[in-house]
Design a protein around this motif. Structure first.
Motif, mmCIF file in Angstrom:
data_model
loop_
_atom_site.group_PDB
_atom_site.id
_atom_site.type_symbol
_atom_site.label_atom_id
_atom_site.label_comp_id
_atom_site.label_asym_id
_atom_site.label_seq_id
_atom_site.Cartn_x
_atom_site.Cartn_y
_atom_site.Cartn_z
ATOM 1 N N ASP A 182 0.911 -0.935 -0.030
ATOM 2 C CA ASP A 182 -0.040 0.113 -0.029
ATOM 3 C C ASP A 182 0.934 1.309 -0.007
ATOM 4 O O ASP A 182 2.132 1.416 0.140
ATOM 5 C CB ASP A 182 -0.970 -0.039 1.035
ATOM 6 C CG ASP A 182 -2.268 0.588 0.781
ATOM 7 O OD1 ASP A 182 -2.408 1.585 -0.050
ATOM 8 O OD2 ASP A 182 -3.270 0.323 1.571
ATOM 9 N N ALA A 183 0.297 2.202 -0.317
ATOM 10 C CA ALA A 183 1.082 3.770 -0.079
ATOM 11 C C ALA A 183 0.883 4.125 1.211
ATOM 12 O O ALA A 183 -0.166 4.176 1.787
ATOM 13 C CB ALA A 183 0.374 4.670 -0.930
ATOM 14 N N ASN A 184 2.089 4.808 1.595
ATOM 15 C CA ASN A 184 2.027 5.609 2.736
ATOM 16 C C ASN A 184 1.381 6.791 2.778
ATOM 17 O O ASN A 184 1.993 7.931 2.849
ATOM 18 C CB ASN A 184 3.454 5.671 3.205
ATOM 19 C CG ASN A 184 3.642 6.065 5.016
ATOM 20 O OD1 ASN A 184 2.634 6.326 5.378
ATOM 21 N ND2 ASN A 184 4.753 6.102 5.313
ATOM 22 N N ARG A 185 0.221 6.874 2.903
ATOM 23 C CA ARG A 185 -0.800 8.109 2.928
ATOM 24 C C ARG A 185 -1.927 7.763 3.676
ATOM 25 O O ARG A 185 -2.368 6.569 3.898
ATOM 26 C CB ARG A 185 -0.951 8.736 1.815
ATOM 27 C CG ARG A 185 -1.404 7.776 0.473
ATOM 28 C CD ARG A 185 -1.776 8.563 -0.739
ATOM 29 N NE ARG A 185 -1.995 7.719 -1.677
ATOM 30 C CZ ARG A 185 -1.335 7.313 -2.948
ATOM 31 N NH1 ARG A 185 -0.183 7.790 -2.737
ATOM 32 N NH2 ARG A 185 -1.780 6.525 -3.645
ATOM 33 N N HIS A 190 -6.532 6.819 -0.554
ATOM 34 C CA HIS A 190 -6.043 5.569 -1.086
ATOM 35 C C HIS A 190 -4.689 5.033 -0.692
ATOM 36 O O HIS A 190 -3.602 4.644 -1.441
ATOM 37 C CB HIS A 190 -6.158 5.627 -2.592
ATOM 38 C CG HIS A 190 -7.532 5.562 -2.974
ATOM 39 N ND1 HIS A 190 -8.326 4.501 -3.416
ATOM 40 C CD2 HIS A 190 -8.157 6.835 -3.328
ATOM 41 C CE1 HIS A 190 -9.619 5.150 -3.570
ATOM 42 N NE2 HIS A 190 -9.513 6.322 -3.673
ATOM 43 N N GLY A 191 -4.363 4.984 0.610
ATOM 44 C CA GLY A 191 -3.340 4.516 1.369
ATOM 45 C C GLY A 191 -3.532 4.017 2.569
ATOM 46 O O GLY A 191 -4.685 4.155 3.342
ATOM 47 N N THR A 192 -2.522 3.559 3.312
ATOM 48 C CA THR A 192 -2.933 3.193 4.559
ATOM 49 C C THR A 192 -1.428 3.390 5.470
ATOM 50 O O THR A 192 -0.444 2.742 5.074
ATOM 51 C CB THR A 192 -2.865 1.501 4.826
ATOM 52 O OG1 THR A 192 -4.075 1.419 3.993
ATOM 53 C CG2 THR A 192 -3.407 1.428 6.385
ATOM 54 N N PRO A 193 -1.314 4.372 6.320
ATOM 55 C CA PRO A 193 -0.147 4.630 7.282
ATOM 56 C C PRO A 193 0.407 3.408 7.894
ATOM 57 O O PRO A 193 -0.428 2.470 8.397
ATOM 58 C CB PRO A 193 -0.581 5.594 8.223
ATOM 59 C CG PRO A 193 -1.851 6.292 7.776
ATOM 60 C CD PRO A 193 -2.375 4.986 6.840
ATOM 61 N N TYR A 220 5.112 0.792 0.124
ATOM 62 C CA TYR A 220 5.713 -0.131 0.859
ATOM 63 C C TYR A 220 5.062 -1.377 0.936
ATOM 64 O O TYR A 220 3.994 -1.650 0.612
ATOM 65 C CB TYR A 220 5.946 0.533 2.413
ATOM 66 C CG TYR A 220 4.487 0.429 3.113
ATOM 67 C CD1 TYR A 220 4.028 -0.594 3.942
ATOM 68 C CD2 TYR A 220 3.529 1.684 3.001
ATOM 69 C CE1 TYR A 220 2.840 -0.583 4.478
ATOM 70 C CE2 TYR A 220 2.434 1.440 3.687
ATOM 71 C CZ TYR A 220 2.122 0.413 4.403
ATOM 72 O OH TYR A 220 0.666 0.628 4.882
ATOM 73 N N MET A 221 6.050 -2.574 1.548
ATOM 74 C CA MET A 221 5.237 -3.867 1.729
ATOM 75 C C MET A 221 5.357 -4.166 3.013
ATOM 76 O O MET A 221 6.283 -4.169 3.784
ATOM 77 C CB MET A 221 5.957 -4.665 0.557
ATOM 78 C CG MET A 221 5.271 -6.193 0.702
ATOM 79 S SD MET A 221 6.203 -7.416 -0.373
ATOM 80 C CE MET A 221 7.374 -8.126 0.821
#
Length: 242
Positions: A182-185, A190-193, A220-221
């Motif tokens: 996912d994206a770090n946002r 449309h991401g997940t910290p 990130y993974m």
């Protein structure tokens, strides 16, 4: 005459079965099972906007799937679930990686997307791939079946993450891993910290195994393993991150 007698016996037999249910030995109406209660997600939920995150040619130029599969340790003979499979970018490449002895189950919650992917799988003659329709809060995966469960750029779209992860747990093999890309946002973007992801997984009894930057996949993974007994739904404490 014989036919008429046979029909009469069948009718009487059916009647006796109906009457058996009225003798008080079994309830006529089954009571509904008590529904489990899970905490609500204390965060916005992104809407599903497309079955495609990016075009496949651009993703392959960055070797996105190859890097994710390498870091996730996906190898020949494994059984892998691709959750939120969309148009099948990972499904197709997973099928090639696990080979004829492996299996891939591609799942999506949108029936038309599932159908389109099923057509692609048939067209490309991928005999080691199955396609399934899931539910928003339940991936509906077979028990103790998967070495890896992939969720790529879709976790932020899960409205009930605690129930979803709780129902996902039984599908893992003892050494199975859940792999999230996912994206770090923030989730509404449309991401997940990463801290939120780690907290929500931990609430349902998963331990984070590894996390790494994944520029080729736009974020990130993180990988997780289920540990200990699965908690009761009422014992799950939701995450509150500010």
């Amino acid at each position: 005459m014989i036919l008429r007698r046979t029909l009469a016996v069948t009718a009487l037999g059916g009647l006796s079965l109906v009457l058996t249910g009225c003798d008080g030995s079994k309830p006529l109406i089954k009571r509904a099972e008590k529904a489990e209660k899970f905490p609500a997600a204390d965060r916005p939920v992104a809407h599903i906007v497309s079955s495609r995150w990016s075009n496949e040619e651009a993703r392959d130029r960055l070797n996105e799937a190859g890097e994710v599969m390498d870091k996730a340790g996906i190898a020949k003979g494994m059984t892998v679930a691709d959750i939120g499979a969309g148009e099948g970018y990972y499904t197709i490449r997973l099928a090639q990686r696990v080979g004829a002895e492996g299996r891939v189950l591609a799942e999506d919650i949108v029936a038309s997307v599932r159908d389109t992917l099923a057509e692609r799988v048939a067209r490309e003659d991928l005999e080691n791939v199955s396609v399934r329709l899931g539910a928003p809060a339940d991936p509906r995966l077979p028990v103790a079946s998967f070495d890896r469960v992939l969720m790529v750029h879709m976790y932020h779209e899960i409205e009930q993450p605690y129930e979803f992860l709780w129902r996902l747990r039984p599908s893992l093999k003892p050494d199975g891993l859940v792999v999230v890309v996912d994206a770090n946002r923030q989730t509404q973007n449309h991401g997940t910290p990463p801290a939120l992801l780690r907290c929500e997984f931990a609430a349902v009894g998963y331990r984070q195994v590894a996390t790494s930057e994944m520029p080729s996949a736009g974020g990130y993974m993180a990988t997780f393993r289920a540990v200990g007994p699965r908690p009761k739904p009422e014992a799950i404490k939701g995450c509150v991150l500010r």
